[in-house]
Scaffold this motif. Sequence first.
Motif, PDB file in Angstrom:
ATOM      1  N   LEU A 110       0.942  -0.929   0.227  1.00 51.87           N
ATOM      2  CA  LEU A 110       0.209   0.001  -0.117  1.00 51.87           C
ATOM      3  C   LEU A 110       1.291   1.013  -0.441  1.00 51.87           C
ATOM      4  O   LEU A 110       0.983   2.189  -0.319  1.00 51.87           O
ATOM      5  CB  LEU A 110      -1.327  -0.111   1.091  1.00 51.87           C
ATOM      6  CG  LEU A 110      -2.289  -1.156   1.474  1.00 51.87           C
ATOM      7  CD1 LEU A 110      -2.937  -1.156   2.871  1.00 51.87           C
ATOM      8  CD2 LEU A 110      -2.817  -1.257  -0.444  1.00 51.87           C
ATOM      9  N   GLY A 111       2.207   0.559  -0.171  1.00 53.34           N
ATOM     10  CA  GLY A 111       3.436   2.319  -0.428  1.00 53.34           C
ATOM     11  C   GLY A 111       3.585   2.507   1.042  1.00 53.34           C
ATOM     12  O   GLY A 111       4.273   1.750   1.860  1.00 53.34           O
ATOM     13  N   HIS A 114       3.050   3.432   4.597  1.00 54.18           N
ATOM     14  CA  HIS A 114       2.298   2.083   5.279  1.00 54.18           C
ATOM     15  C   HIS A 114       3.697   1.438   5.548  1.00 54.18           C
ATOM     16  O   HIS A 114       2.998   0.447   6.398  1.00 54.18           O
ATOM     17  CB  HIS A 114       1.402   1.102   4.417  1.00 54.18           C
ATOM     18  CG  HIS A 114       0.799  -0.046   4.661  1.00 54.18           C
ATOM     19  ND1 HIS A 114       1.048  -1.046   4.444  1.00 54.18           N
ATOM     20  CD2 HIS A 114      -0.203   0.174   5.548  1.00 54.18           C
ATOM     21  CE1 HIS A 114       0.397  -1.938   5.135  1.00 54.18           C
ATOM     22  NE2 HIS A 114      -0.893  -1.367   5.805  1.00 54.18           N
ATOM     23  N   GLN A 222      -4.451   6.237   7.319  1.00 55.48           N
ATOM     24  CA  GLN A 222      -3.997   5.483   6.218  1.00 55.48           C
ATOM     25  C   GLN A 222      -4.211   6.275   4.732  1.00 55.48           C
ATOM     26  O   GLN A 222      -4.812   5.637   4.578  1.00 55.48           O
ATOM     27  CB  GLN A 222      -4.783   4.317   6.295  1.00 55.48           C
ATOM     28  CG  GLN A 222      -4.446   3.726   7.715  1.00 55.48           C
ATOM     29  CD  GLN A 222      -3.275   2.703   7.535  1.00 55.48           C
ATOM     30  OE1 GLN A 222      -3.558   1.626   6.539  1.00 55.48           O
ATOM     31  NE2 GLN A 222      -2.475   2.969   7.717  1.00 55.48           N
ATOM     32  N   GLN A 223      -3.827   7.639   4.758  1.00 58.42           N
ATOM     33  CA  GLN A 223      -4.744   8.041   3.695  1.00 58.42           C
ATOM     34  C   GLN A 223      -3.644   7.780   2.624  1.00 58.42           C
ATOM     35  O   GLN A 223      -2.470   8.321   2.203  1.00 58.42           O
ATOM     36  CB  GLN A 223      -4.601   9.886   3.729  1.00 58.42           C
ATOM     37  CG  GLN A 223      -5.865  10.283   4.493  1.00 58.42           C
ATOM     38  CD  GLN A 223      -6.095  11.967   5.572  1.00 58.42           C
ATOM     39  OE1 GLN A 223      -4.631  12.176   4.877  1.00 58.42           O
ATOM     40  NE2 GLN A 223      -6.209  12.405   6.252  1.00 58.42           N
ATOM     41  N   ARG A 224      -4.732   7.979   1.266  1.00 69.64           N
ATOM     42  CA  ARG A 224      -4.112   7.519   0.479  1.00 69.64           C
ATOM     43  C   ARG A 224      -3.650   9.021  -0.362  1.00 69.64           C
ATOM     44  O   ARG A 224      -4.281   9.695  -0.611  1.00 69.64           O
ATOM     45  CB  ARG A 224      -4.578   6.930  -1.027  1.00 69.64           C
ATOM     46  CG  ARG A 224      -5.722   5.475  -0.305  1.00 69.64           C
ATOM     47  CD  ARG A 224      -4.125   4.701   0.023  1.00 69.64           C
ATOM     48  NE  ARG A 224      -5.528   3.533   0.582  1.00 69.64           N
ATOM     49  CZ  ARG A 224      -5.250   2.576   0.113  1.00 69.64           C
ATOM     50  NH1 ARG A 224      -5.346   2.028  -1.622  1.00 69.64           N
ATOM     51  NH2 ARG A 224      -5.447   1.293   0.468  1.00 69.64           N
ATOM     52  N   GLY A 228      -2.133   6.187  -5.553  1.00 70.01           N
ATOM     53  CA  GLY A 228      -2.894   5.741  -4.373  1.00 70.01           C
ATOM     54  C   GLY A 228      -2.607   5.073  -3.243  1.00 70.01           C
ATOM     55  O   GLY A 228      -2.941   4.967  -2.826  1.00 70.01           O
ATOM     56  N   GLU A 229      -1.448   5.752  -3.167  1.00 67.70           N
ATOM     57  CA  GLU A 229      -0.363   4.593  -1.991  1.00 67.70           C
ATOM     58  C   GLU A 229      -0.733   5.594  -0.655  1.00 67.70           C
ATOM     59  O   GLU A 229      -0.602   6.848  -1.159  1.00 67.70           O
ATOM     60  CB  GLU A 229       1.152   4.613  -2.282  1.00 67.70           C
ATOM     61  CG  GLU A 229       0.925   3.961  -3.507  1.00 67.70           C
ATOM     62  CD  GLU A 229       2.246   2.878  -4.052  1.00 67.70           C
ATOM     63  OE1 GLU A 229       3.560   4.427  -4.128  1.00 67.70           O
ATOM     64  OE2 GLU A 229       2.603   1.553  -4.572  1.00 67.70           O
ATOM     65  N   ILE A 230      -0.457   5.102   0.810  1.00 67.45           N
ATOM     66  CA  ILE A 230       0.541   5.922   1.624  1.00 67.45           C
ATOM     67  C   ILE A 230       1.786   6.528   1.625  1.00 67.45           C
ATOM     68  O   ILE A 230       2.719   5.436   2.001  1.00 67.45           O
ATOM     69  CB  ILE A 230      -0.242   4.989   2.464  1.00 67.45           C
ATOM     70  CG1 ILE A 230      -1.567   4.089   2.481  1.00 67.45           C
ATOM     71  CG2 ILE A 230      -0.025   5.915   3.997  1.00 67.45           C
ATOM     72  CD1 ILE A 230      -2.413   3.241   3.652  1.00 67.45           C
TER      73      ILE A 230
END
Length: 290
Positions: A110-111, A114, A222-224, A228-230
């Motif tokens: 998720l980035g 993350h 956990q905001q993208r 679209g990644e954290i």
Amino acid sequence: MDFTVKKAIFPVGGLGTRFLPATKAMPKEMLPVVDKPLIQYAVEEARAAGIEQFIFVTGRGKTAIEDHFDSSAELRSTLLARGKQDLWHSIEAIALDAGRISYTRQPEPLGLGHAVWCARSMIGDEPFAVLLADDLILGEEPCLKQMIEAYRELGGVMTAVMDVPREHVDRYGILDVGHDDGRLIDVKGLVEKPTAARAPSQIAVIGRYILHPRVFEHLDRQQRGAGGEIQVTDAIAKQIGRMPVNGYRFAGRRFDCGDKVGFLEANLAFALSRADMADDVRRVLKRFNC
Ligand code: G1P
């Protein structure tokens, strides 16, 4: 808060798709530059900077990294039986001391933000470093050591930075620059992978960070962000105005080993920096006549 940095996070959960098929069954962080895997350069850099606790955020198929930093009884007996004491000593030095290394998993890609967040319970309430093994830096003084020395006076958040061509700004976190004394840059803003038209400068974040534990307050949400990644970049941007946020122009040459040409260049540069092989490599290069 004490500004001593004792813990480092190594995010190594990425799939390494840019290096397929080499990375089909092997972690990209194990790709060797000359004779050492990328991740070992990062760990050695952290060690040289005084880091005592090494935290790896891994994913599926990354057990080779754990084995690499473990001791190997089999290699020991084989090398000693063959009288290769010196080689054994150099191999033995790779292993990290018991209790100084921990592994946690990032269950989904998720980035980067993350990945860092996945290690939050191992960090607690102290500043910590993050090293991206893809960014390999050749220099006299290890990059993280340079940063930690500067950080001791400043605290807050610090990222390594370098100037990049305008056509490459969309590959990096880019600084909106306040005061710049040539080495330290006061960060007024940060944008992850902007287009050339929207980039506030050509000063890019390179994969060495010293982060304040407050970044977890933002990462908890956990905001993208971009792609679209954290993003770590966004968690850092949120600290501006709350604490010093500085870019550090390190001394040294950085290679993007997440890129094939960058990786080849790193191999050449590191080989040419080694007294035991520089002459041979130069001879080989001459044969290419280019
Ligand atoms: C990451 C960060 C980016 C930084 C870069 C440095 O991007 O998100 O801000 O500039 O590392 O290498 P990545 O290369 O993982 O896409």
